[in-house]
Design an enzyme around this catalytic site. Sequence first.
Site: not given
Ligand code: GCO
Ligand code: MN
Ligand code: MN
Length: 387
Positions: A55, A58, A89, A182, A184, A218, A221, A246, A256, A258, A288
């Site tokens: 980001h 970041d 990316m 993306e 979600k 992702e 998601h 992702d 979520d 991850d 991700d």
């Molecule tokens: C989440 C998202 C993020 C995005 C990231 C890239 O659920 O937090 O997946 O991780 O992928 O902000 O835009």
């Molecule tokens: Mn993501």
């Molecule tokens: Mn996520």
Amino acid sequence: MSDLTPRPEHKFSFGLWTVGHPGRDPFGEVTRPPIEPWDIVYSLADQGVWGVSFHDDDLIPPGSTPGEREGVLKKFRKALDDTGLVVSMATTNLFWNPVFKEGAFTANDPEIRRYAIQKTMRSIDLGAELGAPTQVFWGGREGVEAVAAKPPRDAFDRYQEAFNFLCEYVKDRGYPTRFALEPKPNEPRGDTFLPTIGHMLAFIESLEHPEMVGVNPEVAHEKMVGLNFYHGVAQAIWAGKLFHIDLNAQQVGRYDQDLRFGSEGVKDAFFLVKLLEDSGYAGPRHFDARPYRVEQDEGIWEFAAGCMRTYLALADKAHRFDDDQEIQEALAQAGVPGLATETLGAYTPELAQELLASEFDTEALANRGYHNDKLDQLVIDLILGLR
Ligand code: GCO
Ligand code: MN
Ligand code: MN
């Protein structure tokens, strides 16, 4: 078993915010110290990783002066040059700062929308400067709790307007950047805008330059609301819209998570990897995901290695699937080759007549067995290492 060592040609990439995740969650503070972006680059390269993503915030801490920005970029570029890692990316953080608490591109306040677009333009510049071919958009705050507070048709207009503007910006600057949106379904706001791959694919077709825009699905998601990620990704590939992905893992019905790729739902992960490998998807295998909150120091890199090891092991199984005689026979018994043949071909009045005059032995057709249990068990055996 083939070699499971990650190498740059496998195109694995990680976000700075993934391995750099400090372990904060809604119930507790950070458990790990921050890691500098360039240190992440060196560590990823040691692991055989190909790319890094970020980001805007970041990499360049918000509020940096132009001089500080240059200082960061110098160190980051040096790490990239030293290691050969690419920037795979870039994305814009449109969710952390409280200014976005009511939305970014769909905020009710036009001033906030203009600020969100300005921040994104700068992020696109940053990505282009560092060679990122793709700009990802996750609309984390484009949702609503109080339904009456955001008429959705107006929100769609504003979201569309933002992307039409940003596509023109990219063209105006002559960047090769493509956008990957993306979806979600929930979190962090109550109900999120454009919740699934399918919603996003339909939205993209409404844009002035749909050819510049694809999706970034992702695992977590779609999985957390019980959707079939494999089918969603397949549809994106079929539509020519899988610009980025992702990879992670997730339990159904949880927030979520991850998690490390493949750590939950190994069978789903197998079919996903098989789909990516078989389809010729040439983009990043981007994770991700984040280490468990209990990890420290080398635990972070064990996490990263695990994501890639599981991917490579499943890719190896996917290739074995094709070479396995018994599986190929079971596919034939299941009638799989038949699905790849045309049903009728293009319409002609004669063909329609012919079809209307045809007779079908529906009883015989209905009595056919497909041996799907056998096929599925062969897949399980393959995943379990029994064949
Ligand atoms: C989440 C998202 C993020 C995005 C990231 C890239 O659920 O937090 O997946 O991780 O992928 O902000 O835009
Ligand atoms: Mn993501
Ligand atoms: Mn996520």
